[in-house]
Write a protein that holds these residues in place. Structure first.
Motif, mmCIF file in Angstrom:
data_model
loop_
_atom_site.group_PDB
_atom_site.id
_atom_site.type_symbol
_atom_site.label_atom_id
_atom_site.label_comp_id
_atom_site.label_asym_id
_atom_site.label_seq_id
_atom_site.Cartn_x
_atom_site.Cartn_y
_atom_site.Cartn_z
ATOM 1 N N GLY A 69 0.818 -1.216 0.000
ATOM 2 C CA GLY A 69 0.000 0.000 0.000
ATOM 3 C C GLY A 69 0.848 1.259 0.000
ATOM 4 N N ALA A 70 1.889 1.275 0.832
ATOM 5 C CA ALA A 70 2.787 2.442 0.875
ATOM 6 C C ALA A 70 3.504 2.608 -0.457
ATOM 7 N N LEU A 71 3.917 1.486 -1.047
ATOM 8 C CA LEU A 71 4.586 1.517 -2.346
ATOM 9 C C LEU A 71 3.637 2.040 -3.425
ATOM 10 N N GLY A 72 2.372 1.625 -3.333
ATOM 11 C CA GLY A 72 1.368 2.087 -4.289
ATOM 12 C C GLY A 72 1.128 3.584 -4.193
ATOM 13 N N MET A 73 1.061 4.099 -2.972
ATOM 14 C CA MET A 73 0.867 5.539 -2.795
ATOM 15 C C MET A 73 2.089 6.324 -3.288
ATOM 16 N N ALA B 60 3.972 5.342 -5.735
ATOM 17 C CA ALA B 60 3.870 5.287 -7.195
ATOM 18 C C ALA B 60 2.900 6.342 -7.722
ATOM 19 N N LYS B 61 1.770 6.527 -7.012
ATOM 20 C CA LYS B 61 0.771 7.509 -7.447
ATOM 21 C C LYS B 61 1.324 8.927 -7.454
ATOM 22 N N GLU B 62 2.271 9.197 -6.566
ATOM 23 C CA GLU B 62 2.827 10.544 -6.461
ATOM 24 C C GLU B 62 4.104 10.706 -7.290
ATOM 25 N N SER B 63 4.515 9.647 -7.974
ATOM 26 C CA SER B 63 5.724 9.685 -8.795
ATOM 27 C C SER B 63 5.357 9.936 -10.254
ATOM 28 N N ASN B 64 6.362 10.241 -11.070
ATOM 29 C CA ASN B 64 6.098 10.396 -12.501
ATOM 30 C C ASN B 64 5.774 9.031 -13.109
ATOM 31 N N LYS B 65 5.153 9.028 -14.275
ATOM 32 C CA LYS B 65 4.649 7.790 -14.873
ATOM 33 C C LYS B 65 5.745 6.769 -15.110
ATOM 34 N N PHE B 66 6.921 7.223 -15.533
ATOM 35 C CA PHE B 66 8.015 6.302 -15.825
ATOM 36 C C PHE B 66 8.471 5.582 -14.565
ATOM 37 N N LYS B 67 8.622 6.344 -13.473
ATOM 38 C CA LYS B 67 9.045 5.750 -12.202
ATOM 39 C C LYS B 67 7.961 4.840 -11.645
ATOM 40 N N ALA B 68 6.708 5.257 -11.778
ATOM 41 C CA ALA B 68 5.592 4.461 -11.264
ATOM 42 C C ALA B 68 5.511 3.100 -11.958
ATOM 43 N N LEU B 69 5.783 3.083 -13.259
ATOM 44 C CA LEU B 69 5.739 1.826 -14.007
ATOM 45 C C LEU B 69 6.710 0.802 -13.442
ATOM 46 N N GLY B 70 7.851 1.295 -12.977
ATOM 47 C CA GLY B 70 8.860 0.401 -12.410
ATOM 48 C C GLY B 70 8.459 -0.196 -11.069
ATOM 49 N N MET B 71 7.416 0.362 -10.454
ATOM 50 C CA MET B 71 6.965 -0.126 -9.150
ATOM 51 C C MET B 71 5.801 -1.109 -9.237
ATOM 52 N N ILE B 72 5.144 -1.149 -10.393
ATOM 53 C CA ILE B 72 3.896 -1.906 -10.523
ATOM 54 C C ILE B 72 4.066 -3.376 -10.169
ATOM 55 N N ASP B 73 5.107 -3.999 -10.694
ATOM 56 C CA ASP B 73 5.294 -5.439 -10.445
ATOM 57 C C ASP B 73 5.409 -5.741 -8.954
ATOM 58 N N GLU B 74 6.189 -4.918 -8.240
ATOM 59 C CA GLU B 74 6.385 -5.159 -6.809
ATOM 60 C C GLU B 74 5.091 -4.938 -6.028
ATOM 61 N N ILE B 75 4.333 -3.920 -6.420
ATOM 62 C CA ILE B 75 3.045 -3.652 -5.763
ATOM 63 C C ILE B 75 2.115 -4.849 -5.939
ATOM 64 N N GLU B 76 2.037 -5.327 -7.171
ATOM 65 C CA GLU B 76 1.164 -6.472 -7.479
ATOM 66 C C GLU B 76 1.604 -7.716 -6.709
ATOM 67 N N ILE B 77 2.905 -7.951 -6.658
ATOM 68 C CA ILE B 77 3.428 -9.113 -5.922
ATOM 69 C C ILE B 77 3.056 -9.028 -4.450
ATOM 70 N N CYS B 78 3.205 -7.837 -3.860
ATOM 71 C CA CYS B 78 2.878 -7.654 -2.438
ATOM 72 C C CYS B 78 1.422 -7.981 -2.148
ATOM 73 N N PHE B 79 0.524 -7.427 -2.954
ATOM 74 C CA PHE B 79 -0.903 -7.644 -2.711
ATOM 75 C C PHE B 79 -1.304 -9.098 -2.963
ATOM 76 N N LYS B 80 -0.778 -9.682 -4.033
ATOM 77 C CA LYS B 80 -1.126 -11.073 -4.345
ATOM 78 C C LYS B 80 -0.555 -12.031 -3.297
#
Length: 230
Positions: free
Chosen positions: A93-97, A99-119
């Motif tokens: 959740g913290a990683l997701g927030m 990502a939301k406040e980061s630029n799109k390029f940086k946020a894209l690099g976080m998506i996999d880890e966010i998804e892994i955490c939640f799953k």
């Protein structure tokens, strides 16, 4: 005599530390996060691996939108207890927030880890509702090209339905509202009101009438009904 004095000093130190933690915990539970923070930090200096203190400090940092600091605490406790679903969820959740406040390029690099955490959290705890809500929202907001999918969101909403009917109904309504299928969203939110008569359920339908369906009279009537019951 010296030995007795030494033991007394150690005991006093321990009791003092416990008192600081308990004081901080009470302040936290009262919503006085800024007052609780220095007490937790002091306790953590003396007990650097104390899990609950790190969790509280992570929560406080999150309340201040200090996502990097929050992630630091959550990551430590996640590594301490890798089978604890809630710690995976909080870190994600913290990683997701962040990502939301980061630029799109940086946020894209976080998506996999966010998804892994939640799953991972969902896999560890078959009844963890917050994680499934997070996955419903994640897959709605992600573009299809990087894994976003209404079907995935619906699957997790269905899982919520099996765990908690009210959560499932409200998640289904949330999905319908997201795709501007307002009549369907209305049906689900009405079911939510019937199940719980909660202020939250009323609020979702009132907001739908007022801001999405342009039905101010219905919104007013529903608000009056909510005020009587809540």
């Amino acid at each position: 005599m010296k030995n007795i004095l030494f033991l007394f000093l150690i005991f006093s130190t321990i009791m003092s530390a416990e008192t600081n933690f308990e004081k901080a915990k009470k302040l936290f539970e009262q919503g006085k996060y800024l007052a609780a923070q220095p007490l937790f930090e002091e306790y953590l200096k003396e007990n650097p691996n104390h899990t609950k203190t790190m969790e509280y400090l992570g929560d406080i940092a999150g309340s201040q939108k200090k996502w990097d600091k929050s992630m630091t605490y959550y990551k430590k406790i996640k590594l301490q207890f890798p089978k604890n679903a809630n710690y995976w969820y909080k870190y994600g959740g913290a990683l997701g927030m962040k990502a939301k406040e980061s630029n799109k390029f940086k946020a894209l690099g976080m998506i996999d880890e966010i998804e892994i955490c939640f799953k991972t959290a969902a896999k560890l705890d078959a009844k963890h509702t917050d994680t499934r809500w997070a996955l419903v929202i994640l897959y709605l907001e992600l573009p299809g090209i990087i894994g976003g999918s209404e079907k995935k969101s619906q699957n997790y909403a269905s899982e919520l339905m099996n765990i908690s009917k009210i959560d499932g109904v409200m998640a289904k309504g949330y999905i319908e509202e997201y795709f501007k299928r307002y009549k369907q969203a209305e049906i689900f939110y009405k079911q939510g009101i019937e199940i719980t008569h909660s202020k939250t359920a009323y609020k979702k339908l009132i907001d739908l009438y007022k801001n999405k369906m342009n039905l101010p009279e219905k919104a007013i009537t529903l608000q009056e009904e909510s005020n009587k019951l809540n």
